[in-house]
Scaffold this active site. Structure first.
Site, PDB file in Angstrom:
ATOM      1  CD  GLN A   1      -2.648   1.097   2.644  1.00 50.74           C
ATOM      2  OE1 GLN A   1      -3.706   0.485   2.572  1.00 50.74           O
ATOM      3  NE2 GLN A   1      -2.231   1.650   3.769  1.00 50.74           N
TER       4      GLN A   1
ATOM      5  CE1 TYR B   1      -3.770   4.203  -0.297  1.00 54.32           C
ATOM      6  CE2 TYR B   1      -4.697   4.181   1.905  1.00 54.32           C
ATOM      7  CZ  TYR B   1      -4.827   3.935   0.555  1.00 54.32           C
ATOM      8  OH  TYR B   1      -5.999   3.427   0.079  1.00 54.32           O
TER       9      TYR B   1
ATOM     10  CB  SER C   1       3.646  -2.889   5.401  1.00 54.92           C
ATOM     11  OG  SER C   1       3.474  -2.042   6.503  1.00 54.92           O
TER      12      SER C   1
ATOM     13  CD  GLU D   1      -5.503  -0.449   7.040  1.00 57.80           C
ATOM     14  OE1 GLU D   1      -4.310  -0.688   7.279  1.00 57.80           O
ATOM     15  OE2 GLU D   1      -5.916   0.683   6.739  1.00 57.80           O
TER      16      GLU D   1
ATOM     17  CB  SER E   1      -0.990   9.037  14.287  1.00 60.46           C
ATOM     18  OG  SER E   1      -1.644  10.261  13.995  1.00 60.46           O
TER      19      SER E   1
ATOM     20  CD  GLU F   1      -0.958  11.933  18.154  1.00 62.78           C
ATOM     21  OE1 GLU F   1      -0.365  11.852  19.238  1.00 62.78           O
ATOM     22  OE2 GLU F   1      -0.901  11.033  17.291  1.00 62.78           O
TER      23      GLU F   1
END
Length: 388
Positions: free
Chosen positions: A130, A132, A165, A248, A367, A369
């Site tokens: 992926q 991103y 990944s 996901e 994350s 946040e």
């Protein structure tokens, strides 16, 4: 294959029996391998195991039959992932293709894209990563700057992805790139399918605290992909990417939680063995962890079985990421001073790997946040965070 039953008992027995029969011999040696922070373990052998699963109809369980899947119910999919984790079967190698890109292509891809890619994903013949995150836009997906321009029948791509990944083992990447010059934020993005084993693509592994290199930097310098390998319309990449993120956090999270339960059981066993279980603070933290795991499961099942709820995916990510990170800290406290030293050649033991890898749980995949901002702005309707 057994037809579905309301309580899932017969199907659970089928899955459990098949796994017991086939996780034997050379495949039996793979039990427990390839978990978080250990993705390098027996990688080729795990590919062979995943292809064995595919040959026996145990991949793409939730895909509709017309796309090569088995069309199993939600209950059956949950049962499979639970039994797979309980059998301590090796970590899969095809999650990004099977659980993310495949459903995205089924929902939004062209017939030609579906015919080209879905059979190879199901058979584990092509592996995906992926694309991103980028430098300076790790969790701010709308800030991507990698660009693609049309050149005849191709897209030509320039830019960089990071924290990708398993890119070093992948054949293809589904990537969010900017295809409209001068566009900003969510506008002007496209979702491209990009071959990685081509000129113009360089992959550099990133060595992590665990000593392994699951994550990678990927550099594009005039890399090419065909013009028809855009999912959705050009400029509609944000919508397609959001659809992928929704997939996901699907049913495989139940299997993830069974893996968490196995890790927690190992921590409890260690605490009983070395006497730290008698410490009231440690005992209280272990009990809290057990209750937290039940919260994870309840929330996941409620989310999967009911109508889509705004922000449910963000809540799920916040819950499991914080829980798992705290489990890593608890494991090290149970291990005590012995956990501060490593073996020759930076040989990490189980709890050390758990602790080090879980530090990233609240960062990757969106994350904490960012998840809180999503809940605040899109669910609670609070003012958007100021941007520089």
């Amino acid at each position: 294959m057994t037809e579905p039953f309301a309580d899932g008992t017969s199907f659970r027995k089928e899955v459990r029996t098949w796994l017991a029969d086939h996780l034997a011999g050379e495949f039996g040696a793979l039990r427990g391998l390839g978990g978080s922070g250990r993705e390098h373990e027996a990688y080729d052998e795990r590919i062979a195991w995943n292809r064995h699963l595919a040959a026996h109809g145990w991949t793409c369980l939730g895909w509709p039959p017309e796309y090569g899947g088995r069309g199993l119910s939600l209950v059956q999919q949950v049962i499979f992932h639970e039994e797979y984790a309980r059998a301590n079967a090796p970590a899969g190698v095809n999650h990004l293709g099977e659980q993310l890109l495949g459903p995205t292509l089924i929902a939004l891809g062209t017939r030609e894209q579906q015919a080209r890619f879905l059979p190879r994903i199901k058979a584990v013949d092509e592996l995906w990563c992926q694309g991103y995150s980028e430098p300076g836009a790790g969790s701010d997906l709308a800030g991507v700057r990698t660009q693609a321009r049309r050149d005849g029948d191709d897209w030509v791509i320039d830019g960089q992805k990071i924290w990708t990944s398993l890119a070093h083992a992948a054949d293809w990447m589904f990537a969010l790139v900017r295809t409209e010059p001068g566009s900003r934020r969510h506008a002007g993005l496209s979702y491209l399918l990009v071959p990685l084993r081509r000129d113009g693509v360089e992959i550099r592994p990133i060595r992590q605290l665990t000593g392994t290199s699951e994550f990678n930097e990927v550099f594009f310098d005039g890399a090419r992909t065909r013009a028809d390998l855009v999912v959705g319309a050009p400029g509609d990449g944000w919508r397609v990417a959001m659809a992928t993120l929704g997939f996901e956090r699907g049913v495989s999270t139940i299997g993830q939680q069974v893996g968490f339960a196995r890790e927690l059981a190992a921590v409890v066993a260690a605490a009983r063995s070395n006497g730290t279980f008698d410490d009231p603070l440690i005992a209280d933290r272990l009990a809290t962890a057990r209750l937290g795991l039940e919260v994870l499961r309840t929330h996941a099942l409620r989310t999967l079985s009911g109508e889509p709820s705004p922000g449910a995916d963000s809540v799920q990510k916040l819950l499991w990421a914080r829980w798992h990170r705290e489990l890593g800290e608890l494991a090290m406290d149970v291990r005590g001073p012995d956990g501060l030293t490593v073996g020759p050649g930076y040989g990490l033991e189980e709890f050390q790997t758990l602790y080090l890898f879980s530090r990233a749980d609240t960062i990757y995949g969106g994350s904490d946040e960012v998840q809180r901002n999503i809940l605040a702005e899109r669910v609670l309707g609070l003012p958007k965070e100021p941007r520089g």
